[in-house]
Design a protein around this motif. Sequence first.
Motif, short mmCIF file in Angstrom:
data_model
loop_
_atom_site.label_atom_id
_atom_site.label_comp_id
_atom_site.label_asym_id
_atom_site.label_seq_id
_atom_site.Cartn_x
_atom_site.Cartn_y
_atom_site.Cartn_z
N GLN A 145 -8.83 4.62 -4.14
CA GLN A 145 -7.32 4.68 -3.67
C GLN A 145 -6.75 5.84 -4.98
OE1 GLN A 145 -6.56 0.50 -4.90
NE2 GLN A 145 -6.80 -0.06 -2.90
N GLU B 224 -0.99 10.88 -6.30
CA GLU B 224 0.16 11.46 -5.37
C GLU B 224 1.52 11.12 -5.85
OE1 GLU B 224 0.77 12.31 -0.88
OE2 GLU B 224 -1.50 12.14 -1.21
N TYR B 225 1.54 9.56 -5.88
CA TYR B 225 3.08 9.19 -6.29
C TYR B 225 3.26 8.82 -7.68
CZ TYR B 225 3.08 8.84 -1.05
OH TYR B 225 3.17 9.09 0.31
N ALA C 148 0.82 -1.35 -0.23
CA ALA C 148 0.09 0.11 0.01
C ALA C 148 0.83 1.20 -0.15
CB ALA C 148 -1.17 0.06 1.32
N GLU C 149 0.55 2.46 0.83
CA GLU C 149 1.42 3.45 0.68
C GLU C 149 2.84 3.26 0.80
OE1 GLU C 149 -0.12 6.71 3.13
OE2 GLU C 149 0.99 8.28 1.96
N GLU C 150 3.07 2.42 1.90
CA GLU C 150 4.75 2.11 1.99
C GLU C 150 5.24 1.75 0.74
OE1 GLU C 150 5.68 -0.97 4.67
OE2 GLU C 150 7.63 -0.62 4.11
N LEU D 51 4.22 2.65 -2.29
CA LEU D 51 4.23 3.73 -3.32
C LEU D 51 5.34 4.79 -2.90
CD1 LEU D 51 0.32 4.67 -3.25
CD2 LEU D 51 1.88 3.81 -4.86
N LYS D 52 5.73 5.00 -1.43
CA LYS D 52 6.80 5.85 -1.40
C LYS D 52 8.10 5.17 -1.82
CE LYS D 52 4.89 7.96 2.86
NZ LYS D 52 4.48 7.65 4.08
N ILE E 225 -4.61 8.78 -3.67
CA ILE E 225 -3.09 8.43 -3.07
C ILE E 225 -2.25 7.72 -4.16
CG2 ILE E 225 -3.68 6.17 -2.23
CD1 ILE E 225 -1.72 6.89 0.20
N VAL E 226 -2.70 7.22 -5.02
CA VAL E 226 -2.08 6.69 -6.31
C VAL E 226 -1.69 7.83 -6.92
CG1 VAL E 226 -1.80 5.12 -8.23
CG2 VAL E 226 -2.88 4.33 -6.23
#
Length: 337
Positions: free
Chosen positions: A170, A176-177, A143-145, A147-148, A173-174
Amino acid sequence: MIVVMKSGSTQPQIEHVINLVREMGLKEHVIVGTERTVIAAIGNDRLKDKSKLETVEGVDKVMPVLAPYKMASREVHKDRSVVSIGKGKIGGNRIGVIAGPCSVEDRNQLLETAHAVKESGAIALRGGAFKPRTSPYAFQGLAEEGLKILAEAREKTGLAIVTEVMSIEQVPIVAEYADVFQIGARNMQNYNLLNKVGEQTKPVLLKRGLSATLEEFLLAAEYIMARGNHQVLLCERGIRTFEEYVRNTLPLAIVPELHRVSHLPVIVDPSHGTGKSYLVDSMSRAAVAAGADGLIIEVHNDPEHAMTDGAQSLNPKQFAEMMKAIKRVATAVDREV
Ligand code: PEP
Ligand code: MN
């Protein structure tokens, strides 16, 4: 559309069909032949339901003239589209290769793989942070980890990021990265999700559904385009058939056929399209020979220990070899990699 009447259809039946055509807001042009009568229904029939006429008495068959999709079709956009992804482009003379692991597993795995694929000439890095898995108990992604980690890899390599978005929640957030939204095969007909990415300003890599026809595939692209986002990449990733020696059957004839009916760039995914790493190189070369505008390849720094799709992942050395091989094929068909 063209309505072909049965031979021996009666005048009242013909007149009834003419009335129905008028009710649909179309204008009739009747051609009386020696054996049958044909009624051409003139006007924009894209939104008209031809099946309504198919079962009317005296009608033999109804044939559409316009494709049911419009923005995705070549009828309204003669030149081939080019979609920018990061600093690269897909759809021009140069074939763009997207490569990376099936899933983002950890920082080291992703960065090592990213540097390797960049070195061999990939223009974008793939990697799922949200994974659509058949079993709810299987690894679902970081998940976000994840994406980072992808964003860090972009910073370090300059590669554009392609990653899957599985639900409308989602999307922010997607966005964003990532540089490109991937819509997975299982979501090709998730119309709410297609609408949502259609409202975004970043390109969409749309995978063909496991059992979607070419028309359904292009209508899915149409959903995205109808909302204003014209940056769509069509991705053939293999379909379900009776065949068992491969994970999916990769129908490469769809590449020239999509080019014939649509202006959108076509990408081939020979990793999911075969499920076997030893078939990826051959099918990549075949895809390039067939005219593909890009490839998306699963590459893992250690495929034997991959958490997802290891069997179809190339290691960096195999990927480097594959890139050399497709360059030779590209030259033969007047393209570049
Ligand atoms: C993937 O790209 O890892 C993936 C899940 O692909 P598909 O949606 O084509 O199965
Ligand atoms: Mn995968």
